[in-house]
Design an enzyme around this catalytic site. Structure first.
Site, PDB file in Angstrom:
ATOM      1  N   GLU A  41      -3.871 -37.248   4.023  1.00 51.48           N
ATOM      2  CA  GLU A  41      -2.715 -38.046   4.465  1.00 51.48           C
ATOM      3  C   GLU A  41      -3.374 -38.681   5.822  1.00 51.48           C
ATOM      4  O   GLU A  41      -2.649 -39.613   6.212  1.00 51.48           O
ATOM      5  CB  GLU A  41      -1.773 -36.660   4.932  1.00 51.48           C
ATOM      6  N   TYR A 124       5.470 -36.848  10.101  1.00 48.38           N
ATOM      7  CA  TYR A 124       5.233 -36.900   8.704  1.00 48.38           C
ATOM      8  C   TYR A 124       4.112 -36.388   8.145  1.00 48.38           C
ATOM      9  O   TYR A 124       4.390 -35.659   7.110  1.00 48.38           O
ATOM     10  CB  TYR A 124       4.907 -38.485   8.475  1.00 48.38           C
ATOM     11  N   ASP A 142       7.439 -41.183   3.979  1.00 45.93           N
ATOM     12  CA  ASP A 142       6.617 -42.367   4.298  1.00 45.93           C
ATOM     13  C   ASP A 142       7.130 -43.706   4.001  1.00 45.93           C
ATOM     14  O   ASP A 142       8.355 -43.710   3.676  1.00 45.93           O
ATOM     15  CB  ASP A 142       5.282 -41.998   3.467  1.00 45.93           C
ATOM     16  N   CYS A 194       9.537 -48.309  -7.804  1.00 45.62           N
ATOM     17  CA  CYS A 194      10.206 -48.965  -6.637  1.00 45.62           C
ATOM     18  C   CYS A 194       9.497 -49.708  -5.765  1.00 45.62           C
ATOM     19  O   CYS A 194       9.499 -49.340  -4.470  1.00 45.62           O
ATOM     20  CB  CYS A 194      11.279 -47.638  -6.198  1.00 45.62           C
ATOM     21  N   CYS A 201      13.252 -51.161 -12.216  1.00 45.73           N
ATOM     22  CA  CYS A 201      14.377 -50.267 -12.015  1.00 45.73           C
ATOM     23  C   CYS A 201      14.500 -49.753 -13.439  1.00 45.73           C
ATOM     24  O   CYS A 201      15.254 -48.761 -13.669  1.00 45.73           O
ATOM     25  CB  CYS A 201      15.587 -51.242 -11.662  1.00 45.73           C
ATOM     26  N   CYS A 204      12.928 -46.568 -13.785  1.00 47.75           N
ATOM     27  CA  CYS A 204      13.204 -45.562 -12.745  1.00 47.75           C
ATOM     28  C   CYS A 204      13.841 -44.477 -13.349  1.00 47.75           C
ATOM     29  O   CYS A 204      14.904 -44.585 -14.011  1.00 47.75           O
ATOM     30  CB  CYS A 204      13.921 -46.046 -11.521  1.00 47.75           C
ATOM     31  N   CYS A 210      21.229 -44.778  -7.928  1.00 49.01           N
ATOM     32  CA  CYS A 210      20.891 -45.794  -6.961  1.00 49.01           C
ATOM     33  C   CYS A 210      22.037 -46.860  -6.726  1.00 49.01           C
ATOM     34  O   CYS A 210      22.452 -47.734  -7.690  1.00 49.01           O
ATOM     35  CB  CYS A 210      19.609 -46.407  -7.526  1.00 49.01           C
TER      36      CYS A 210
END
Length: 363
Positions: A41, A124, A142, A194, A201, A204, A210
């Site tokens: 990270e 985060y 993030d 995305c 889409c 997704c 959405c």
């Protein structure tokens, strides 16, 4: 529409089928090593997965446990980090490893508040380590997750002001179980489905939840404030070579850009072009005896930082046999040994500029 019901399950079902295999992950429900999660990270901040993989593998091979990293010299860590950029991360990485060993017996704490007390760990990273490594419910946000959530809710506020609103919505969507897998799934979806441009889409798993997809304008989110034009700073930088072919390098101050990294001496980085008096003052300051007046320069070196562009004019300067050096932080080093020091990408560009047309160095 109540997105909480069904949203997280659709995300997790997708992840079980499509999760990326990454060296710091453990699939199949097992929690990964906290040291691996934390290291990855920190490396992934402002950096791509493709770039991070070899660095991560090198660090784990060289320092298998956080205690090994804590015992390493900072210079070793900075040298291994060279090329990843944002070098404050490397300094804090070492400080954090030392703190984990000193304060927690070499084991990362699971609690977000305790993680936040460690050097270099912000909101985060604390949430990511707590959820991914320990299975705690934490709201991980993030850049990828910001994009997904802002499109799901069509959040009109522009970044960065929209961050609290996005996090509040992310909190509503985050499940109690498998929060770490859920966060990693959203990261994968943001990375490969995305996407910032031309989102897929049709692939997704949560398109039906959405608002951006329903309105046909998902790609316009998240909204962003207009970017300020970056100023351009300029400086002269000196490749000072003694009679043995060694080059003068020095360590930058610990604070600020490229803190603690090695550099070739340069004038101040400023928007006004350096004047001859500044050049002469620098040569006097570094105390190199017998230098000649800087001759014809090599090609201009350009580099971009977060808040400004930089243009460096390199000068090749010949010193005497011994060279001399008036600074405790400066020393002479043969070019074929540059790989043994923490030389940032900017300075490697200077090397290539000097050696252009004279062969190249393997840095």
């Amino acid at each position: 529409m109540n997105r909480k019901d069904g949203f997280s399950q659709a995300i997790l079902d997708w992840y079980d089928r499509n999760a990326r295999e990454l060296p710091w992950r453990r699939l199949g429900g097992a929690h990964p090593e906290p040291y691996h999660v934390w290291l990855s990270e920190i490396m992934l901040q402002q950096t791509t997965v493709v770039t991070v993989k070899p660095y991560f593998n090198h660090f784990i091979s060289r320092w298998p446990q956080v205690s090994d990293l804590a015992a390493a010299e900072l210079d070793e860590v900075l040298t291994a980090w060279a090329g990843l950029g944002y070098y404050a991360r490397a300094r804090n990485l070492h400080k954090c490893a030392v703190a984990v060993c000193h304060n927690y017996g070499g084991s990362f704490p699971a609690d977000e508040a305790e993680l936040l007390s460690l050097p270099g760990i912000g909101d985060y990273t604390a949430a990511a380590v707590s959820s991914i490594a320990f299975g705690k419910r934490a709201v991980v946000v993030d850049g990828n997750i910001e994009r997904v959530v802002s499109r799901v809710y069509r959040i009109a506020d522009a970044l960065p002001q929209a961050k609290p609103v996005i996090k509040a919505h992310a909190d509503v969507l985050t499940p109690s179980d498998r929060a770490g897998d859920y966060a990693q799934a959203l990261m994968d979806i943001g990375s490969g489905v995305c996407t910032p441009r031309n989102p897929k889409c049709e692939l997704c798993p949560v398109a039906s939840f959405c608002d951006g997809f329903s309105a046909g304008d998902a790609e316009t989110f998240p909204q962003k404030a207009p970017k300020k034009k970056k100023p351009t700073r300029k400086a002269h930088i000196f490749w000072i070579e003694n009679g043995r072919g060694e080059v003068l390098v020095r360590r930058r101050e610990e604070s600020g850009l490229l803190g603690g990294m090695m550099e070739f001496p340069s004038t101040a980085w400023q928007e006004q072009a350096p004047v001859p008096d500044e050049v002469e003052a620098l040569l006097t300051q570094i105390g190199v005896e017998g230098t000649s007046k800087p001759p014809v320069t090599t090609e201009l070196v350009r580099h971009t930082f977060t808040h400004f562009h930089l243009e460096l004019t390199p000068h090749v300067v010949k010193a005497g046999e011994a060279g001399g050096s008036g600074s405790n932080d400066a020393f002479w080093l043969a070019p074929d040994a540059f790989s043994t020091i923490a030389l940032p990408t900017l300075m490697k560009k200077v090397v290539q500029s000097v050696f252009k047309g004279q062969g190249s160095l393997d840095l």
